[in-house]
Each structure stands twice: as structure tokens, then as C-alpha cells.
Design an enzyme around this catalytic site. Structure first.
Site, PDB file in Angstrom:
ATOM      1  N   GLN A  64      -4.327  -1.607   9.594  1.00  0.00           N
ATOM      2  CA  GLN A  64      -3.983  -3.008   9.260  1.00  0.00           C
ATOM      3  C   GLN A  64      -4.434  -4.068   9.924  1.00  0.00           C
ATOM      4  O   GLN A  64      -4.072  -3.993  11.460  1.00  0.00           O
ATOM      5  CB  GLN A  64      -2.635  -3.023   8.676  1.00  0.00           C
ATOM      6  CG  GLN A  64      -2.379  -4.447   8.130  1.00  0.00           C
ATOM      7  CD  GLN A  64      -2.964  -4.661   6.791  1.00  0.00           C
ATOM      8  OE1 GLN A  64      -3.004  -3.559   5.899  1.00  0.00           O
ATOM      9  NE2 GLN A  64      -3.603  -5.672   6.282  1.00  0.00           N
TER      10      GLN A  64
ATOM     11  N   ASP B 212     -11.160   3.059   4.476  1.00  0.00           N
ATOM     12  CA  ASP B 212     -11.659   1.548   4.457  1.00  0.00           C
ATOM     13  C   ASP B 212     -13.053   1.415   4.195  1.00  0.00           C
ATOM     14  O   ASP B 212     -13.682   0.337   3.956  1.00  0.00           O
ATOM     15  CB  ASP B 212     -10.710   0.747   5.511  1.00  0.00           C
ATOM     16  CG  ASP B 212      -9.542  -0.211   5.239  1.00  0.00           C
ATOM     17  OD1 ASP B 212      -9.421  -0.104   3.861  1.00  0.00           O
ATOM     18  OD2 ASP B 212      -9.048  -0.473   6.062  1.00  0.00           O
TER      19      ASP B 212
ATOM     20  N   LYS C 213       0.995  -1.150   0.029  1.00  0.00           N
ATOM     21  CA  LYS C 213       0.094   0.266  -0.076  1.00  0.00           C
ATOM     22  C   LYS C 213       0.931   1.333   0.218  1.00  0.00           C
ATOM     23  O   LYS C 213       0.546   2.276  -0.822  1.00  0.00           O
ATOM     24  CB  LYS C 213      -0.834   0.092   1.160  1.00  0.00           C
ATOM     25  CG  LYS C 213      -2.084  -1.127   1.070  1.00  0.00           C
ATOM     26  CD  LYS C 213      -2.659  -1.253   2.439  1.00  0.00           C
ATOM     27  CE  LYS C 213      -3.691  -2.479   2.396  1.00  0.00           C
ATOM     28  NZ  LYS C 213      -4.238  -2.946   3.681  1.00  0.00           N
TER      29      LYS C 213
END
Ligand code: NDP
Length: 284
Positions: free
Chosen positions: A97, A120, A53
Site C-alpha cells: 500500500q 499492481d 481490499k
């Protein structure tokens, strides 16, 4: 029938080209999009995901700030870091994460992220906005899957879409997006009886379970589009999806491979959400 292999990597590159232009425009007016990525602990899989990422951000001109914390960090300490990033006006997106260590309440941590920076799309407000048809941020994997389906010119209206897997991050949100696009949606989970009777009816079959090669050629409708979200290691220690690629090939109309299908699109949509978040600063 010749099965088309859908190239998720190529589609993600098109998305990056478009994002680079949008980032250039933002930079011309003094805004550089910024993404904070929080990693707790030292899981090697998580480290690889985070590295990918961060690398993707750097490639297209998004500032990425990776913050690593030891897995014994307390929940309250982690929450403080999120509150700090919420206030940081150089940061447009915050990603935690997952999974987090067991002593930390994941729900609480996700809810702590300002919903305007929740790239997200996991917090309750964003899930609700998605469900009611007005998303602020679509979760990245479902967003990427919709891009793939639309790019294949598949007619979603009236199609039978079957989703195997009902997680909050993939199965449920993709079901909502397909429903809103006019599909008739079935969601299957681990308790579903006679799974094949559902999957065989699918014009669009999305599998997000995490069980290597669980869907085979006898379980699909000829000519269907297959979206394989799973990332697993096969018995030969190779990365494979939830769909048995060899067995469905020549029966399906098209399929996303693993690797090279949904995975690259997930990262591309994370960066899209980050750029969209930065663009909102000018629109507001
Ligand atoms: P979860 O473990 O959160 O959810 C799995 C889902 O599959 C659950 O709803 C579970 O049902 C269901 N399930 C389990 N066994 C069966 C079965 N035999 N038949 C039908 N349904 C079943 O997984 P995630 O959604 O987080 O991830 C799924 C896979 O996708 C993993 O391999 C993950 O690595 C991958 N992934 C890939 C991404 C990408 O970018 N390519 C992004 C995110 C995930 P129940 O609800 O009853 O427990």
C-alpha cells in the site's frame, strides 16, 4: 442530452461473479488464490484502502494476508518480508500500500516484488511488458478503466483519447492501453498549456489529477465519455472527483461517478490479477 451515469459498482459485481466461478475451479484442484497486502504506518486513508481490499478478497474466497508494520521499519527489514512472500507458494499476489514513509525507497521496494506476483503491475519489467503490448499484469486502475470503456461499447479505434494526469500508476499505463487499442492519445500534465484546447477535443476524457472538480462543462466535448479517477474531499467535506459532475451533466454522453465509478473497478481488477496469477500455476 441525457448523460448516462456509468455504474462501476454493478460492473465490479459482474466481475466478482465470474471470479467466484474461477476460484471454485481452482479450489477443486487444491489451489486457493492468496494475496498479501503490506501496510506500513498508520495513515487512516491507507488503512481504509487496505481494509476494502481485504474485505473484497474474503467475500469471494481469496485468502488475504494483511501484514502491518510500524512506520519506523527499516528498508532492509521491509525488503526481507517481501523476499519471504516471494518464496511463499500460498501467495500469488503481493501488494504494497502506497505511499511508504519517506526513509524507504519506494522504487527499490516495488522492484523487490517477484514480477510474477506484482499484481499492481508497478515494477519496471511489468511496465515494460505493458508498454510493448504484452502485459503480464495491467495496473488495476487502468485495467478497470478499459473494462468500463469496453463495457460501454465505445469505439476506441480512431477515437481522440485525452488523459489529464501522467502518473506511473494511472496516466501513463492507461495511455498505453488506449494507444494499443487504436486511440489517438494525448497526455496532459501540470505544465500543459491551454488544457481546455485538449480536453475539448476528447471523445474519451480520462482525468487522474487529484484536484477537486477541475474539469467543468465548458472544457468537454458534447457527447464524450468521461472517466473520473480522482478521489478528493470537496469544500463541503464530501468525496468528489476531478470532474465537476453537476457542470458536465447533460453535456457529456456518459460519466463515471465518484464514488461508485472507477474506485470499485480498481479493487475488482486487483482481485482479477490475483486469480490470474494463481491460474498461471496450472498453465505453466
Ligand atoms: P499523482 O499525484 O501521482 O499525479 C497527478 C498527475 O496530475 C501528474 O502527472 C501531474 O502533472 C498532473 N497534474 C497536476 N496538476 C495538473 C493540472 N493543473 N493540469 C493537468 N495535469 C495536472 O496522482 P495519481 O495518478 O496517483 O492520482 C490521481 C488521482 O486519482 C488522485 O485523486 C488519487 O486519489 C486518484 N486515484 C484513484 C484511484 C481509484 O481507484 N479511483 C486509484 C489511483 C489514484 P506532473 O506530472 O506535471 O506533476
Amino acid at each position: 442530452m441525457e448523460t448516462k451515469i456509468i455504474d462501476g459498482l454493478a460492473l465490479s459485481k459482474q466481475i466478482y461473479d465470474d471470479l467466484e466461478k474461477r476460484i471454485k475451479k481452482l479450489k477443486n484442484i487444491g489451489i486457493t488464490p492468496g494475496l498479501a497486502v503490506i501496510l506500513v504506518g498508520e495513515s487512516s486513508a491507507s488503512q481504509i484502502y487496505v481494509r476494502n481490499k481485504v474485505k473484497a478478497c474474503e467475500k469471494i474466497g481469496i485468502i488475504s494476508r494483511q501484514e502491518n508494520y510500524q512506520d519506523n521499519i527499516s528498508e532492509s527489514e521491509l525488503l526481507k518480508h517481501i523476499y519471504r512472500l516471494n518464496k511463499d507458494n500460498k501467495i500469488n499476489g503481493i501488494l504494497i500500500q502506497l505511499p511508504l514513509p519517506k526513509h524507504i525507497d519506494t522504487h527499490k521496494v516495488i522492484e523487490a516484488i517477484d514480477h510474477n506476483k506484482d499484481v499492481d503491475g508497478f515494477n519496471v519489467l511489468n511496465a515494460g511488458l505493458l508498454m510493448t503490448g504484452n502485459p503480464l499484469f495491467c495496473p488495476c486502475t487502468p485495467y478497470g478503466i478499459m473494462k468500463i470503456i469496453n463495457n460501454e461499447n465505445i469505439n476506441i479505434r480512431g477515437a481522440n483519447a485525452v488523459i489529464v494526469g501522467a502518473s506511473n500508476i494511472v496516466g501513463k499505463p492507461i495511455a498505453m492501453l488506449l494507444l494499443q487499442a487504436g486511440a489517438t492519445v494525448t497526455i496532459c500534465n501540470s505544465k500543459t498549456k491551454d488544457l481546455e484546447s485538449h480536453t475539448r477535443k476528447a471523445d474519451i476524457l480520462i482525468v487522474a489529477v487529484g484536484k477537486p472538480k477541475m474539469i467543468n462543462g465548458s472544457m468537454i466535448k458534447p457527447g464524450s465519455i468521461l472517466i473520473d479517477v480522482g478521489i478528493n474531499r470537496s469544500s463541503e467535506n464530501k468525496i468528489c472527483g476531478d470532474i465537476d459532475f453537476t457542470s458536465v451533466k447533460s453535456i457529456a454522453g456518459s460519466i463515471t461517478p465518484v464514488p461508485g465509478g472507477v474506485g470499485p473497478m480498481t479493487i475488482a481488477m486487483l482481485l482479477t490479477n490475483t486469480v490470474e496469477s494463481a491460474e498461471r500455476l496450472i498453465k505453466d
